[in-house]
Design a protein around this motif. Structure first.
Motif, PDB file in Angstrom:
ATOM      1  N   ILE A  15      49.495 -22.260  76.786  1.00 34.25           N
ATOM      2  CA  ILE A  15      50.804 -21.890  77.330  1.00 34.25           C
ATOM      3  C   ILE A  15      50.652 -20.947  78.519  1.00 34.25           C
ATOM      4  CG2 ILE A  15      52.941 -20.627  76.847  1.00 34.25           C
ATOM      5  CD1 ILE A  15      52.881 -21.932  74.049  1.00 34.25           C
ATOM      6  N   SER A  16      49.816 -19.934  78.393  1.00 32.34           N
ATOM      7  CA  SER A  16      49.682 -18.965  79.487  1.00 32.34           C
ATOM      8  C   SER A  16      48.976 -19.586  80.697  1.00 32.34           C
ATOM      9  CB  SER A  16      48.963 -17.700  79.017  1.00 32.34           C
ATOM     10  OG  SER A  16      47.675 -17.987  78.518  1.00 32.34           O
ATOM     11  N   PHE A  17      47.947 -20.386  80.476  1.00 30.57           N
ATOM     12  CA  PHE A  17      47.257 -21.051  81.574  1.00 30.57           C
ATOM     13  C   PHE A  17      48.195 -22.037  82.267  1.00 30.57           C
ATOM     14  CE2 PHE A  17      44.361 -24.128  83.542  1.00 30.57           C
ATOM     15  CZ  PHE A  17      43.379 -23.316  84.089  1.00 30.57           C
ATOM     16  N   GLY A  18      48.906 -22.814  81.467  1.00 30.16           N
ATOM     17  CA  GLY A  18      49.859 -23.774  82.021  1.00 30.16           C
ATOM     18  C   GLY A  18      50.961 -23.098  82.809  1.00 30.16           C
ATOM     19  N   LEU A  19      51.401 -21.950  82.335  1.00 33.41           N
ATOM     20  CA  LEU A  19      52.453 -21.208  83.033  1.00 33.41           C
ATOM     21  C   LEU A  19      51.976 -20.768  84.410  1.00 33.41           C
ATOM     22  CD1 LEU A  19      55.302 -19.868  82.848  1.00 33.41           C
ATOM     23  CD2 LEU A  19      54.115 -17.830  82.047  1.00 33.41           C
ATOM     24  N   VAL A  20      50.823 -20.119  84.465  1.00 38.59           N
ATOM     25  CA  VAL A  20      50.318 -19.585  85.729  1.00 38.59           C
ATOM     26  C   VAL A  20      49.876 -20.704  86.674  1.00 38.59           C
ATOM     27  CG1 VAL A  20      48.498 -18.184  86.783  1.00 38.59           C
ATOM     28  CG2 VAL A  20      49.669 -17.370  84.728  1.00 38.59           C
ATOM     29  N   VAL A  21      49.038 -21.602  86.204  1.00 37.66           N
ATOM     30  CA  VAL A  21      48.509 -22.662  87.066  1.00 37.66           C
ATOM     31  C   VAL A  21      49.603 -23.671  87.416  1.00 37.66           C
ATOM     32  CG1 VAL A  21      46.846 -24.554  87.228  1.00 37.66           C
ATOM     33  CG2 VAL A  21      46.153 -22.356  86.260  1.00 37.66           C
ATOM     34  N   GLY A  22      50.360 -24.094  86.420  1.00 36.18           N
ATOM     35  CA  GLY A  22      51.422 -25.072  86.668  1.00 36.18           C
ATOM     36  C   GLY A  22      52.464 -24.547  87.628  1.00 36.18           C
ATOM     37  N   HIS A  39      62.130 -24.055  84.960  1.00 30.16           N
ATOM     38  CA  HIS A  39      62.658 -25.095  84.074  1.00 30.16           C
ATOM     39  C   HIS A  39      61.530 -26.012  83.602  1.00 30.16           C
ATOM     40  CE1 HIS A  39      64.919 -28.836  83.048  1.00 30.16           C
ATOM     41  NE2 HIS A  39      65.666 -27.941  82.433  1.00 30.16           N
ATOM     42  N   SER A  40      60.694 -26.433  84.523  1.00 28.01           N
ATOM     43  CA  SER A  40      59.561 -27.294  84.197  1.00 28.01           C
ATOM     44  C   SER A  40      58.612 -26.610  83.213  1.00 28.01           C
ATOM     45  CB  SER A  40      58.811 -27.657  85.479  1.00 28.01           C
ATOM     46  OG  SER A  40      57.597 -28.283  85.190  1.00 28.01           O
ATOM     47  N   ARG A  41      58.305 -25.350  83.475  1.00 28.50           N
ATOM     48  CA  ARG A  41      57.389 -24.610  82.616  1.00 28.50           C
ATOM     49  C   ARG A  41      57.993 -24.409  81.217  1.00 28.50           C
ATOM     50  NH1 ARG A  41      53.289 -25.999  83.275  1.00 28.50           N
ATOM     51  NH2 ARG A  41      54.331 -27.574  84.437  1.00 28.50           N
ATOM     52  N   LEU A  42      59.290 -24.150  81.140  1.00 30.15           N
ATOM     53  CA  LEU A  42      59.940 -24.006  79.831  1.00 30.15           C
ATOM     54  C   LEU A  42      59.892 -25.319  79.057  1.00 30.15           C
ATOM     55  CD1 LEU A  42      63.034 -21.755  80.648  1.00 30.15           C
ATOM     56  CD2 LEU A  42      61.030 -21.155  79.262  1.00 30.15           C
ATOM     57  N   LEU A  43      60.069 -26.439  79.756  1.00 30.61           N
ATOM     58  CA  LEU A  43      59.998 -27.739  79.095  1.00 30.61           C
ATOM     59  C   LEU A  43      58.581 -28.063  78.616  1.00 30.61           C
ATOM     60  CD1 LEU A  43      62.312 -29.902  81.389  1.00 30.61           C
ATOM     61  CD2 LEU A  43      62.790 -29.075  79.073  1.00 30.61           C
ATOM     62  N   ALA A  93      50.424 -38.920  80.798  1.00 31.73           N
ATOM     63  CA  ALA A  93      50.960 -40.271  80.984  1.00 31.73           C
ATOM     64  C   ALA A  93      52.162 -40.512  80.065  1.00 31.73           C
ATOM     65  CB  ALA A  93      49.871 -41.312  80.727  1.00 31.73           C
ATOM     66  N   VAL A  94      52.069 -40.071  78.833  1.00 29.83           N
ATOM     67  CA  VAL A  94      53.189 -40.222  77.898  1.00 29.83           C
ATOM     68  C   VAL A  94      54.399 -39.427  78.387  1.00 29.83           C
ATOM     69  CG1 VAL A  94      54.002 -39.677  75.560  1.00 29.83           C
ATOM     70  CG2 VAL A  94      51.788 -40.803  75.893  1.00 29.83           C
ATOM     71  N   LEU A  95      54.168 -38.204  78.834  1.00 26.26           N
ATOM     72  CA  LEU A  95      55.278 -37.385  79.336  1.00 26.26           C
ATOM     73  C   LEU A  95      55.959 -38.040  80.530  1.00 26.26           C
ATOM     74  CD1 LEU A  95      53.779 -33.799  79.091  1.00 26.26           C
ATOM     75  CD2 LEU A  95      55.578 -34.784  77.688  1.00 26.26           C
ATOM     76  N   VAL A  96      55.173 -38.525  81.476  1.00 28.26           N
ATOM     77  CA  VAL A  96      55.747 -39.187  82.655  1.00 28.26           C
ATOM     78  C   VAL A  96      56.452 -40.474  82.227  1.00 28.26           C
ATOM     79  CG1 VAL A  96      55.212 -40.304  84.861  1.00 28.26           C
ATOM     80  CG2 VAL A  96      54.093 -38.160  84.257  1.00 28.26           C
ATOM     81  N   GLY A  97      55.834 -41.226  81.340  1.00 33.65           N
ATOM     82  CA  GLY A  97      56.429 -42.480  80.874  1.00 33.65           C
ATOM     83  C   GLY A  97      57.746 -42.287  80.142  1.00 33.65           C
ATOM     84  N   THR A  98      57.841 -41.229  79.369  1.00 36.40           N
ATOM     85  CA  THR A  98      59.084 -40.988  78.630  1.00 36.40           C
ATOM     86  C   THR A  98      60.189 -40.441  79.529  1.00 36.40           C
ATOM     87  OG1 THR A  98      58.341 -38.785  77.938  1.00 36.40           O
ATOM     88  CG2 THR A  98      57.933 -40.616  76.411  1.00 36.40           C
ATOM     89  N   SER A  99      59.856 -40.108  80.765  1.00 36.90           N
ATOM     90  CA  SER A  99      60.883 -39.631  81.689  1.00 36.90           C
ATOM     91  C   SER A  99      61.571 -40.790  82.400  1.00 36.90           C
ATOM     92  CB  SER A  99      60.277 -38.681  82.729  1.00 36.90           C
ATOM     93  OG  SER A  99      59.471 -39.404  83.642  1.00 36.90           O
ATOM     94  N   GLY A 100      61.190 -42.020  82.050  1.00 39.31           N
ATOM     95  CA  GLY A 100      61.825 -43.189  82.640  1.00 39.31           C
ATOM     96  C   GLY A 100      61.026 -43.827  83.760  1.00 39.31           C
TER      97      GLY A 100
END
Length: 144
Positions: A15-22, A39-43, A93-100
């Motif tokens: 979570i912390s790495f994803g928050l800072v790097v993302g 918003h993206s980081r919270l999701l 890939a699953v995350l992108v795919g589920t976004s339509g």
């Protein structure tokens, strides 16, 4: 280290790495606004909560396979890249795919992420191990 502590450490690390790097990538490379990035980081937090420990276990296994061949920093770097790509790319890939997104869009997005995942793999592996060390149980000194 106990399973509970490793789970907390692995979850905190992702979570912390994803928050800072993302957030850095979203703000400075992709041009998102601060609000969009937040918003993206919270999701991303629920997903990271679900996959953090599983990734930690998987990475440990991949690293052990590499260390059977040779134990050096180059092998650790290669195995971190292998673990990160083979675990995180399907999740992405699953995350992108589920976004339509269409299959072509998912493939294109994954190809775009390839370099970023390769660059982030070893720093994340080192950071995750640091978090595990921070959360490790310390031996207590008993006084007489």
């Amino acid at each position: 280290m106990s399973i509970k502590r490793e789970t907390i450490a692995d979850t905190f690390a992702l979570i912390s790495f994803g928050l800072v790097v993302g957030m850095s990538v979203e703000l400075f490379v992709a041009g998102l606004s601060i609000e969009q990035s937040l918003h993206s980081r919270l999701l991303s937090i629920p997903v990271n909560l679900l996959v953090a420990r599983a990734y930690g276990i998987y990475r440990d296994w991949v690293m052990a396979q590499g260390r059977k061949m040779t134990r050096n920093s180059l092998m650790d770097s290669v195995m971190d890249i292998v673990a990160f790509l083979t675990f995180q790319m399907p999740v992405y890939a699953v995350l992108v795919g589920t976004s339509g997104a269409s299959l072509d869009q998912v493939i294109t997005a994954c190809m775009g992420q390839l370099g970023a995942l390769i660059l982030m793999a070893r720093p994340y592996g080192i950071y995750m191990q640091m978090c595990r060390n921070w959360f490790a149980e310390r031996a207590t000194v008993q006084t007489a």
